[in-house]
Design a protein around this motif. Structure first.
Motif, PDB file in Angstrom:
ATOM      1  N   SER A 157      -4.711 -12.465   0.230  1.00 26.31           N
ATOM      2  CA  SER A 157      -4.227 -11.088   0.042  1.00 26.31           C
ATOM      3  C   SER A 157      -5.371 -10.201  -0.410  1.00 26.31           C
ATOM      4  O   SER A 157      -5.565  -9.092   0.118  1.00 26.31           O
ATOM      5  CB  SER A 157      -3.075 -11.122  -0.956  1.00 26.31           C
ATOM      6  OG  SER A 157      -3.036  -9.944  -1.684  1.00 26.31           O
ATOM      7  N   ALA A 158      -6.190 -10.778  -1.354  1.00 22.94           N
ATOM      8  CA  ALA A 158      -7.324 -10.006  -1.857  1.00 22.94           C
ATOM      9  C   ALA A 158      -8.273  -9.703  -0.733  1.00 22.94           C
ATOM     10  O   ALA A 158      -8.791  -8.584  -0.626  1.00 22.94           O
ATOM     11  CB  ALA A 158      -8.034 -10.780  -2.952  1.00 22.94           C
ATOM     12  N   GLN A 159      -8.437 -10.747   0.113  1.00 19.82           N
ATOM     13  CA  GLN A 159      -9.346 -10.561   1.243  1.00 19.82           C
ATOM     14  C   GLN A 159      -8.830  -9.449   2.140  1.00 19.82           C
ATOM     15  O   GLN A 159      -9.576  -8.535   2.541  1.00 19.82           O
ATOM     16  CB  GLN A 159      -9.460 -11.875   2.014  1.00 19.82           C
ATOM     17  CG  GLN A 159     -10.604 -11.898   2.975  1.00 19.82           C
ATOM     18  CD  GLN A 159     -10.638 -13.207   3.751  1.00 19.82           C
ATOM     19  OE1 GLN A 159      -9.648 -13.905   3.787  1.00 19.82           O
ATOM     20  NE2 GLN A 159     -11.753 -13.484   4.362  1.00 19.82           N
ATOM     21  N   GLN A 160      -7.487  -9.492   2.387  1.00 17.00           N
ATOM     22  CA  GLN A 160      -6.888  -8.457   3.230  1.00 17.00           C
ATOM     23  C   GLN A 160      -7.076  -7.077   2.599  1.00 17.00           C
ATOM     24  O   GLN A 160      -7.443  -6.098   3.270  1.00 17.00           O
ATOM     25  CB  GLN A 160      -5.409  -8.727   3.427  1.00 17.00           C
ATOM     26  CG  GLN A 160      -5.148  -9.759   4.524  1.00 17.00           C
ATOM     27  CD  GLN A 160      -3.661 -10.036   4.685  1.00 17.00           C
ATOM     28  OE1 GLN A 160      -2.847  -9.517   3.879  1.00 17.00           O
ATOM     29  NE2 GLN A 160      -3.310 -10.760   5.697  1.00 17.00           N
ATOM     30  N   GLN A 161      -6.846  -7.064   1.272  1.00 14.59           N
ATOM     31  CA  GLN A 161      -6.961  -5.791   0.553  1.00 14.59           C
ATOM     32  C   GLN A 161      -8.375  -5.274   0.647  1.00 14.59           C
ATOM     33  O   GLN A 161      -8.623  -4.078   0.833  1.00 14.59           O
ATOM     34  CB  GLN A 161      -6.556  -5.979  -0.902  1.00 14.59           C
ATOM     35  CG  GLN A 161      -5.056  -6.074  -1.069  1.00 14.59           C
ATOM     36  CD  GLN A 161      -4.643  -6.367  -2.514  1.00 14.59           C
ATOM     37  OE1 GLN A 161      -5.497  -6.384  -3.381  1.00 14.59           O
ATOM     38  NE2 GLN A 161      -3.355  -6.527  -2.718  1.00 14.59           N
ATOM     39  N   LEU A 162      -9.289  -6.298   0.523  1.00 15.49           N
ATOM     40  CA  LEU A 162     -10.679  -5.921   0.569  1.00 15.49           C
ATOM     41  C   LEU A 162     -10.992  -5.275   1.911  1.00 15.49           C
ATOM     42  O   LEU A 162     -11.589  -4.172   1.990  1.00 15.49           O
ATOM     43  CB  LEU A 162     -11.558  -7.151   0.354  1.00 15.49           C
ATOM     44  CG  LEU A 162     -12.987  -6.898  -0.044  1.00 15.49           C
ATOM     45  CD1 LEU A 162     -13.046  -6.056  -1.324  1.00 15.49           C
ATOM     46  CD2 LEU A 162     -13.728  -8.200  -0.226  1.00 15.49           C
ATOM     47  N   VAL A 163     -10.528  -5.956   2.960  1.00 18.85           N
ATOM     48  CA  VAL A 163     -10.749  -5.419   4.305  1.00 18.85           C
ATOM     49  C   VAL A 163     -10.132  -4.038   4.407  1.00 18.85           C
ATOM     50  O   VAL A 163     -10.739  -3.060   4.894  1.00 18.85           O
ATOM     51  CB  VAL A 163     -10.165  -6.377   5.350  1.00 18.85           C
ATOM     52  CG1 VAL A 163     -10.185  -5.732   6.720  1.00 18.85           C
ATOM     53  CG2 VAL A 163     -10.979  -7.681   5.369  1.00 18.85           C
ATOM     54  N   GLN A 164      -8.901  -3.961   3.873  1.00 14.94           N
ATOM     55  CA  GLN A 164      -8.169  -2.686   3.908  1.00 14.94           C
ATOM     56  C   GLN A 164      -8.980  -1.624   3.174  1.00 14.94           C
ATOM     57  O   GLN A 164      -9.165  -0.512   3.655  1.00 14.94           O
ATOM     58  CB  GLN A 164      -6.796  -2.884   3.256  1.00 14.94           C
ATOM     59  CG  GLN A 164      -5.821  -1.814   3.525  1.00 14.94           C
ATOM     60  CD  GLN A 164      -5.256  -1.917   4.966  1.00 14.94           C
ATOM     61  OE1 GLN A 164      -5.711  -2.717   5.766  1.00 14.94           O
ATOM     62  NE2 GLN A 164      -4.326  -1.012   5.322  1.00 14.94           N
ATOM     63  N   SER A 165      -9.470  -2.002   2.004  1.00 11.74           N
ATOM     64  CA  SER A 165     -10.206  -1.066   1.167  1.00 11.74           C
ATOM     65  C   SER A 165     -11.426  -0.559   1.893  1.00 11.74           C
ATOM     66  O   SER A 165     -11.732   0.639   1.877  1.00 11.74           O
ATOM     67  CB  SER A 165     -10.644  -1.752  -0.123  1.00 11.74           C
ATOM     68  OG  SER A 165      -9.535  -2.163  -0.818  1.00 11.74           O
ATOM     69  N   GLU A 166     -12.107  -1.522   2.509  1.00 12.96           N
ATOM     70  CA  GLU A 166     -13.302  -1.139   3.222  1.00 12.96           C
ATOM     71  C   GLU A 166     -12.964  -0.132   4.305  1.00 12.96           C
ATOM     72  O   GLU A 166     -13.627   0.921   4.471  1.00 12.96           O
ATOM     73  CB  GLU A 166     -13.949  -2.392   3.853  1.00 12.96           C
ATOM     74  CG  GLU A 166     -14.277  -3.430   2.838  1.00 12.96           C
ATOM     75  CD  GLU A 166     -15.758  -3.615   2.646  1.00 12.96           C
ATOM     76  OE1 GLU A 166     -16.507  -3.547   3.632  1.00 12.96           O
ATOM     77  OE2 GLU A 166     -16.165  -3.816   1.477  1.00 12.96           O
TER      78      GLU A 166
END
Lengths: 382, 685
Positions: free
Chosen positions: B420-429
């Motif tokens: 999820s964090a990874q997804q969020q990270l991608v999302q954030s980017e």
């Protein structure tokens, strides 16, 4: 005489074979050592010495003529060796080291003379070879003929091996004896009988009693000329006894070539068996012990019961007179009823007297036991 | 059965084995010793009989030789010859000295009588029996054996011994010696000695060394029969005829044979015989002894040996019996005792008796059992201990397993969070990039739009002022620019208004875009009551709610809803969600239910509507930027996205559940302050 002696060798070897076949003696095989004396006294002496010293034999079986025996007698006695002598002889001899299994004079000569007196007539002519046996034999027989009121019409000697017999035969023809007593030894006999028959002296009118002619000699000479003559022996091949049949079979098995068997062969055969029995009884084979043990030993010999006389060391044996058949065998015409005691010194002279007689002979022949021709062929010993 | 059983034992085998083992040497010893003894006594008997025979031979020969010598000497006596010649010439008797000599000679020489015979064989003088002297052949005939001996003596010119002659002057057979007389070389007569039988018998029958049954037989053959010369020890008289089988050894002796052998004799007894030929007498001689006597010691020995052998075997049997008693039986008892031990019930004592080694064996077994028992005890202890340890280990394993499972769960959870964090990270980017873009676009749009929005009111004002002028100058029906003035006038104003409206739209859109792009970089975290924020949010959203004629229900318990958070951010979230709810319920009786709940760690606000609802595909995407269900121009598609970002920024969360046609529920979770939340720095977009 080789013809006669060969048979003796075979008979001796037959007895040795029988002993070995029966397990030997004292656990050992009996090994024969054979030496040939070649009818030569000096050769006999040398071979006897060699047998004793080199071969270390424990007994000697042999000798044929009295000359050969008398030559080796001193050697035998010096070495304390035992000699078994298988031939009939003139007697007048004893030796602590000689066992005589042939006939003594009283076992051949005297019975023959008496029988001749009883059956053939009382006029005798004596002829023999010129050596010790005939001389001694004639002396003995002349004594006997005299004592029995017979007559010796003539006496003659021929050199050993001589064929010059005409003089003697002429004498016989002239004297016309009833009986010829023949002690010729060897080949001279052939000439002698040829000469007799040539002068028509035949057994029917003047029979001959021979003392040195047995089956072997008949076979060699041809029996025809002697048919009807006589011989005196203890043993004849024609004897029909179980012991003789076994003996003849043994001889025949050993050597088929031997078709005549003689008294000396039987004596030699008996001698070996007597010796063997003595060795068994003594438990050892040294001559000293065997000699003590052999005295008194008896056995069932081909000729009948024999026993070694403890005193004279001669053999008690039968005496037989045989008439020559045309086949070379003998018909026994007379025999003693039992074995005769051996008397080497005929009792009507003392032993000393007999020894003086022999010494004269020996000296007369220049220290030989036979006339080697130094004197005339009809030379008288005395 | 019990016999079979007892036979099938080591004792029985030992018994047999020992018996066989003993039987062999004992039997062997028995037979060998008997054989040896037998052969040795036979050897001794043989040797004894042989020497007896030799002695008898020598004795008899010496005796006869002496007689022969006597006869020979007599025959050589000149006086006797003279006397004989005188007798022939008619003289009647000897002179006294000669007669005395002759009588003395007969007495001393062991003769019965002495005769002098003339050369015709007539007895001319007899020392003992004078009556026969001078008798002619018709009056007195010589015995046949004597005649034969005379013949032989006169033939051989020597002394001769006759065979036995049947009874003359006595019942006994007699033998004669005869020797010829010589006179001047001629035989003139003979001397005859009649042998004294008793003397000969005495010479023959000497039994020293012949035990009790030994005897010497001397015999000869006469007319096919065998006759004894001398009486035997056991009573057979001289002259006794013997059958063929009885005389077998004698016959062999007479043939000259010397030998030995066992024969049945004339008494029917088995005898050991040694035979010799007697040449002087021409007789056979047999020295013999009963086998019974020879074997007497053997019988004794055999009996003794048998007793020894039996005793040996008995001793062996006794030995085996003792070994059975002392070894086998205790062993069997021991075996039974050991066999009887059942289960784990090991006795302290086996209760088996025995001596020495057996006792040691039993003791060893008992020691062994003791050690087994100790070992068993140790084993039990150890099993118990190991079982406990195993149980503990098992327990620990179970726990470890549970821990592992939980760790695994945590790991899975962590993995999910990571994802999820990874997804969020991608999302954030993505959002960061977008933000930058949007910010620059917004800036570029806002500036010209500001000219529009700033100048439209002025333009309107200017127009209105113009219109005042125009109104005056213009009738209503007058065309203006192809249309009635009035219409123109209205249209123009409307256009102005539209421009203003459009400008506003641009401003809002850009603002929203800017909002989106410029998500809060800094939260003003203070202690706030969520309930207050909710109430304020409802007030803000009231116009939209009224517009949707929506009924609002606010459910708030006694729960403390204070949190440390950014009030404006929360307000923005709540307003956004309420607006969305209001929009979802435009056409019917809407109802909005707002609930506040407080858990241990969170304050939860659920906002539920009974609007059109969403399908799953919509639901999955509602928090994505620029996703909207509204018609184009009505929404930017950024509202819920911003809400989601805000909640994350506050450490809370927002999610929705929905069912098409029923309604949707948004759940907003705000964390309670477990510790003083630090202000989070956000990069400026």
């Amino acid at each position: 005489m080789a013809i006669s002696e060969k048979g003796v060798v075979e008979a001796t070897l037959l007895a040795i074979d029988q002993i070995n076949a029966g397990g030997g003696l004292l656990g050992h095989r009996v090994m024969p050592v054979i030496r040939d004396g070649a009818s030569d006294e000096r050769r006999f002496a040398a071979e006897a010495e060699s047998l004793i010293l080199e071969e270390s034999v424990c007994a000697i079986f042999g000798c044929w003529t009295s000359a050969s025996r008398k030559t080796i007698k001193p050697i035998i006695e010096k070495h304390h060796m035992l000699l078994f002598y298988p031939v009939q002889y003139e007697g007048l001899e004893t030796s602590p080291w000689i066992i005589y299994t042939g006939a003594a004079p009283n076992q051949q000569l005297l019975p023959a003379v008496k029988w001749a007196l009883d059956h053939l007539g009382n006029r005798f002519f004596l002829v023999g070879s010129d050596y010790v046996f005939p001389h001694a034999a004639h002396a003995i027989m002349k004594d006997q003929i005299l004592s029995l009121r017979g007559e010796v019409v003539g006496e003659s000697y021929l050199l050993l091996g001589s064929r010059d017999v005409d003089g003697v035969v002429q004498q016989i023809e002239d004297l016309q004896p009833d009986v010829i007593l023949n002690t010729i030894n060897g080949d001279t006999n052939v000439a002698f009988f040829q000469a007799l028959r040539a002068r028509h002296i035949t057994p029917s009118d003047t029979p001959t009693i021979s003392f040195s002619i047995a089956e072997a000699e008949l076979s060699a000479m041809g029996a025809g000329q002697l048919q009807g003559d006589f011989a005196a022996w203890s043993y004849f091949q024609s004897l029909d006894t179980p012991a003789n049949r076994a003996f003849l079979q043994g001889i025949h098995q050993r050597d088929e070539a031997i078709d005549v068997v003689t008294d000396p062969m039987e004596s030699a055969y008996v001698a070996v068996h007597l010796w063997a029995e003595a060795v068994r009884r003594a438990g050892r084979s040294e001559p000293m012990f065997v000699r003590d043990a052999v005295r008194g030993i008896s056995m069932e010999a081909p000729q009948g019961a024999v026993c070694l006389d403890p005193h004279s060391q001669h053999l008690w044996q039968m005496v037989r007179i045989g008439r020559v058949r045309d086949d070379g065998q003998f018909d026994v015409v007379w025999e003693t009823s039992k074995p005769v005691r051996p008397i080497p010194f005929p009792a009507y002279r003392s032993p000393q007297e007999w020894e003086r007689f022999l010494a004269e002979l020996f000296d007369g022949w220049n220290g030989n036991w036979a006339n080697r021709g130094f004197r005339g062929r009809e030379g008288q010993p005395r | 059965m019990s016999l079979m059983k007892s036979l099938d034992s080591v004792s029985a085998e030992f018994f047999l084995l020992f018996w066989l083992a003993a039987l062999l040497p004992v039997g062997l010893g028995y037979f060998v010793s008997i054989d040896r003894f037998e052969s040795s006594i036979y050897a001794r008997a043989d040797a004894g009989l042989a020497s007896m025979a030799d002695l008898a031979f020598a004795r008899i020969e010496a005796y006869t030789q002496a007689l022969i010598d006597d006869a020979t000497l007599l025959s050589r006596s000149p006086e006797l010859v003279d006397f004989l010649l005188q007798l022939e010439h008619g003289k009647s008797g000897p002179e006294l000295p000669l007669r005395q000599f002759l009588e003395l000679f007969v007495a001393e020489s062991g003769c019965e009588d002495m005769w002098l015979l003339d050369r015709d064989g007539r007895v001319v003088y007899s020392v003992v029996h004078g009556e026969i002297s001078g008798l002619d052949e018709t009056q007195f005939s010589l015995p046949r054996p004597l005649e034969e001996a005379l013949e032989a003596a006169n033939t051989l010119l020597q002394t001769e011994i006759s065979d036995l002659a049947a009874g003359f002057a006595s019942n006994q057979d007699v033998a004669f010696l005869t020797a010829p007389f010589f006179h001047e070389g001629l035989i003139v007569g003979d001397v005859v000695l009649q042998i004294d039988n008793q003397g000969l018998f005495d010479v023959i029958n000497q039994y020293q060394g012949l035990g009790t049954t030994g005897e010497i037989m001397v015999g000869s053959e006469m007319h096919g029969k065998f006759r004894l010369t001398a009486p035997t020890r056991s009573g057979a008289g001289s002259g006794t005829d013997m059958s063929e089988s009885e005389s077998a050894p004698l016959r062999r002796a007479l043939r000259g044979e010397m030998g030995r052998g066992i024969f049945r004799d004339y008494r029917g007894m088995m005898t050991l015989n040694h035979w010799r030929y007697l040449p002087s007498l021409n007789r056979g001689m047999v020295v013999k002894m009963d086998v019974d006597e020879i074997e007497a010691p053997l019988i004794h020995f055999r009996r003794t040996a048998m007793w020894v052998a039996l005793a040996s075997l008995a001793l062996v049997a006794l030995g085996v019996f003792l070994s059975h008693r002392l070894v086998a039986t205790p062993m069997v008892n021991l075996a039974n005792a050991v066999q009887a031990i059942q289960g784990e019930n090991l006795p302290r004592k086996l209760g088996v008796g025995g001596f020495k080694e057996i006792r040691m064996l039993v003791a060893a077994f008992e020691a062994l059992i003791g050690r087994v028992r100790a070992h068993q005890h140790d084993l039990e202890q150890e099993v118990r201990q190991r079982t406990g340890e195993l149980r503990a280990t098992n327990h620990a394993l179970t726990e470890t397993n549970a821990k592992l499972v939980s760790t695994n769960d945590q790991l899975m959870e962590a993995l999910a969070k990571l994802e999820s964090a990874q997804q969020q990270l991608v999302q954030s980017e993505k959002m960061a990039a977008l933000g930058t873009l949007v910010a620059s676009i917004a800036h570029e749009i806002n500036n010209p739009n500001n000219f529009i929005s700033f100048n439209v009111p002025i333009l309107e004002d200017y127009l209105r002022r113009i219109f005042l002028v125009l109104d005056h100058h213009q009738g209503d029906d007058e065309d203006w620019v192809g249309m009635p003035y009035e219409e123109f006038r209205t249209d123009l104003l409307r256009i102005i208004e539209n421009i203003a409206y459009g400008s506003r739209r641009i401003r809002v859109t850009v603002k929203n875009l800017a909002d989106y792009a410029r998500v809060r970089t800094h939260f003003d975290m203070r202690a706030v009551d969520v309930a207050d924020i909710v109430k304020r949010s409802l007030m803000i959203a009231e116009p939209r709610l009224k517009q949707a004629s929506c009924h609002v229900e606010l459910e708030m318990g006694e729960a403390l809803t204070e949190v440390v958070s950014d009030a404006s951010a929360l307000e923005q979230v709540f307003v956004n969600v309420i607006h969305n709810a209001a929009q979802a319920m435009p056409s019917r009786e809407g109802r909005l239910t707002i609930r506040l709940e407080a858990t241990a760690s969170n304050v939860e606000v659920s906002i539920e509507d009974n609007g059109c609802g969403m399908d799953q595909g919509t639901l999955d995407r509602i928090f994505n930027p620029f996703f909207t269900t509204k018609t184009t121009g009505e929404g930017t598609g950024l509202g819920l996205f911003i809400c989601h970002r805000l909640m994350e920024g506050l450490g809370g969360s927002i999610f929705a559940v929905s069912e098409p046609g029923v309604g949707s529920t948004f759940l907003i979770r705000i964390p309670k302050p477990t510790r003083a939340p630090g202000a989070q720095e956000w990069d400026e977009l």
